[in-house]
Design an enzyme around this catalytic site. Structure first.
Site, PDB file in Angstrom:
ATOM      1  N   LYS A 160      54.868  82.743 -29.984  1.00 18.43           N
ATOM      2  CA  LYS A 160      56.163  83.072 -29.388  1.00 18.43           C
ATOM      3  C   LYS A 160      57.078  83.697 -30.451  1.00 18.43           C
ATOM      4  O   LYS A 160      57.677  84.730 -30.236  1.00 18.43           O
ATOM      5  CB  LYS A 160      56.783  81.793 -28.815  1.00 18.43           C
ATOM      6  N   GLY A 173      57.277  76.885 -25.761  1.00 20.00           N
ATOM      7  CA  GLY A 173      55.903  76.984 -26.281  1.00 20.00           C
ATOM      8  C   GLY A 173      54.910  76.138 -25.490  1.00 20.00           C
ATOM      9  O   GLY A 173      53.851  76.614 -25.086  1.00 20.00           O
ATOM     10  N   GLU A 222      56.092  66.081 -27.567  1.00 20.55           N
ATOM     11  CA  GLU A 222      57.038  67.035 -28.152  1.00 20.55           C
ATOM     12  C   GLU A 222      58.278  67.160 -27.263  1.00 20.55           C
ATOM     13  O   GLU A 222      59.353  67.488 -27.740  1.00 20.55           O
ATOM     14  CB  GLU A 222      56.378  68.415 -28.351  1.00 20.55           C
TER      15      GLU A 222
HETATM   16  O1  F6P Z   1      55.350  73.109 -33.990  1.00 24.85           O
HETATM   17  C1  F6P Z   1      56.349  73.470 -33.134  1.00 24.85           C
HETATM   18  C2  F6P Z   1      56.093  74.697 -32.317  1.00 24.85           C
HETATM   19  O2  F6P Z   1      57.287  75.408 -32.282  1.00 24.85           O
HETATM   20  C3  F6P Z   1      55.634  74.367 -30.900  1.00 24.85           C
HETATM   21  O3  F6P Z   1      56.648  73.953 -30.080  1.00 24.85           O
HETATM   22  C4  F6P Z   1      55.017  75.662 -30.515  1.00 24.85           C
HETATM   23  O4  F6P Z   1      54.240  75.543 -29.356  1.00 24.85           O
HETATM   24  C5  F6P Z   1      54.223  75.978 -31.773  1.00 24.85           C
HETATM   25  O5  F6P Z   1      55.080  75.555 -32.817  1.00 24.85           O
HETATM   26  C6  F6P Z   1      53.813  77.404 -31.948  1.00 24.85           C
HETATM   27  O6  F6P Z   1      54.911  78.275 -32.005  1.00 24.85           O
HETATM   28  P1  F6P Z   1      54.717  79.828 -31.886  1.00 24.85           P
HETATM   29  O7  F6P Z   1      54.168  80.147 -30.543  1.00 24.85           O
HETATM   30  O8  F6P Z   1      56.079  80.407 -32.083  1.00 24.85           O
HETATM   31  O9  F6P Z   1      53.763  80.273 -32.968  1.00 24.85           O
END
Ligand code: F6P
Length: 522
Positions: free
Chosen positions: A207, A268, A354
């Protein structure tokens, strides 16, 4: 002043009620009421929730429903679906439900209808799947793509990986999928050993497109591909990005044509329905991915419209609140009796822990009640030969969610019958136990019993029914968060460790004199 939910008369009433009920074991409630199953099960669109083995009565349920009403579950539910910014700490709407709505619906965020954007993103995924499957999208050397490697972590891994495993029966011929998440180099190294660079597509799922683990694995994959194919331009044909961060995707060198966007109102752990689900769609075909969305949408509609006492997510949430806050049980075991669901407990750990593993309310007050439980689980019957010992005879009571499909995708010999017999037997054994008399006076063989569980029966593990199941748990977690007055959509608890790791990388002594570092380096 913090007006805690524990000050509500209904909360106090539930406490007194729980104290009284303790002297009536669950099995005695069956003895008192031969129609107990009728009162404590609900059926919705082929899914059956049997909660007759929970330690509750119709009075318990009435009080819990009153609590849900008083905590305005219905109001918050309306606000979430309407696109209000209920994730206040991040000033965001919470609209994973929009991703599974019909394109003709209207959902406003900041006075703008988000549905045209949702539909455009879905259409882009669909077109891309068709191109990959038909061979119109080729690798740099002109070969058809037959291997997908999703690189992501947390919600950008657990959801797509869980669903891909769960729907293996629906996997298209000629496509193999891999998931790399861990920053431990072993994960990517072992994956790269097995794949052909000419026919592999890497999906960089993030994300934020800044997550340390994912960006490290993505860089390693890129380096490997360029080295193998001898050409930097090959990246265009072998990398796609699933992200909200366009500039970071471009800076990484991924062709904007191969970027699949989504919006920041998709959390996420709720993102498998968005472009983050591209690995799923590539693995089972877009139409089956769409069936997954439709199953989830059907559960969304049920959650929105069914009266609270008939509402599967609300009832599941209230059972959890009862066990956590009034019976005092600290954990929840999630036990899918289906091998395809082997990653479901891991997915649920992020979704639940979470979201609701928090000690401060959405308004910043420290809570004076327990919030999210520890969630763990393994598929039955494997778990039976491992940690069920503790479930049956340990000193802590762990409520269980048993999940089983009515029909198996692999109906061979006696397997499914054995599986079904085991799940019912476990639930009964946990509830009924075995007395000292029944154990012929041997205390080692005594089972206290009175251990609560629910059985969730699905039609089958198909895209549609899996969509229902996941959405059911999403809304359960949401409902509990509302009753606990939490913001279930932020995750500040993951930050401190990340920050310290970065400090340590910059200067090993920056967070103190840590003896183990000397040994780690040697
Ligand atoms: O570890 C926390 C977190 O932000 C989760 O909530 C999320 O799913 C994961 O890291 C991955 O984040 P990203 O999709 O931004 O790489």
């Amino acid at each position: 002043m913090f007006n805690s939910v524990t000050k509500r008369p209904v909360w106090r009433h539930l406490q007194t009620h729980a104290a009284g009920l303790r002297s009536y074991p669950i099995s005695s409630l069956f003895d008192l009421d031969p129609h107990r199953f009728e009162k404590f099960h609900r059926v919705q669109d082929g899914t059956v929730l049997d909660f007759s083995r929970q330690h509750m009565t119709t009075d318990t349920l009435a009080l819990l429903l009153q609590l849900a009403k008083e905590q305005d579950v219905e109001g918050w539910r309306t606000r979430m679906f309407a696109g209000e910014k209920i994730n206040t700490t991040e000033d965001r709407a919470v609209l994973h439900t929009a991703l599974r709505r019909p394109a003709s619906d209207t959902v406003l965020v900041d006075n703008e209808n988000v549905m045209p954007g949702v539909e455009a993103a879905r259409q882009k995924m669909k077109d891309f799947c068709e191109k990959v499957h038909s061979g119109a999208f080729k690798g740099a050397t002109g070969k058809k793509i037959d291997t997908i490697v999703n690189i992501g972590i947390g919600g950008s891994d657990l959801g797509p990986y869980m669903v891909t495993e769960a729907l293996k029966h629906w996997e298209l011929d000629g496509i193999t999928s891999h998931f790399v998440s861990n920053v431990d180099g072993t994960h990517i190294a072992e994956t790269l050993k097995d794949i052909d660079p000419e026919t592999t597509l890497f999906l960089i799922a993030s994300k934020t497109f800044t997550t340390q683990e994912t960006m490290t694995n993505a860089a390693t994959a890129k380096e490997w591909l360029v080295q193998q194919l001898g050409n930097e331009t090959a990246v265009k044909n072998h990398f796609a990005a699933l992200s909200t961060n366009r500039s970071a995707v471009e800076a990484f060198g991924i062709d904007p044509e191969n970027m699949f966007p989504f919006e920041n109102w998709v959390g996420g752990r709720y993102s498998l329905w968005s472009s983050i689900g591209l690995s799923i769609a590539l693995n089972i075909g877009y139409d089956q991915f769409d069936a997954l969305l439709q199953g989830a949408h059907a559960m969304d509609e049920h959650f929105q419209t069914a009266p609270l006492e008939e509402n599967l997510p609300v009832l599941s949430a209230l059972i959890g609140i009862w066990n956590r806050n009034f019976m005092g049980y600290p954990a929840l075991a999630v036990l899918p009796y289906d091998q395809y669901l082997h990653r479901f407990p891991a997915f649920l750990q992020q979704l639940d822990m979470e979201s609701n593993g928090k000690r401060v309310t959405r308004n910043g007050h420290a809570v004076d009640y327990a919030t999210g439980p520890t969630v763990y689980g393994e598929p039955g019957t494997n778990g039976q030969h491992a940690f069920y010992q503790l479930l049956h005879q340990g000193t802590d009571i762990t409520p269980c969610d048993f999940i089983i499909p009515k029909i198996s995708q692999n109906p061979i010999g006696p397997h499914h019958q054995l599986l079904q017999a085991n799940v019912v037997a476990q639930a009964e054994a946990m509830m009924r136990g075995r007395t000292l008399d029944e154990a012929n006076g041997d205390p080692q063989r005594v089972f206290e019993g009175n251990r609560p569980s629910s059985i969730l029966l699905l039609e089958e593990i198909s895209p549609y029914h899996l969509g229902q199941l996941i959405a059911l748990y999403e809304h359960k977690v949401f409902t509990q968060g509302i009753i606990w007055e939490l913001n279930s959509f932020d995750q500040f608890g993951v930050e401190l460790g990340k920050e310290m790791a970065n400090k340590l990388l910059e200067d090993p002594r920056s967070i103190g004199d840590i003896g183990i570092l000397d040994y780690l380096k040697s």
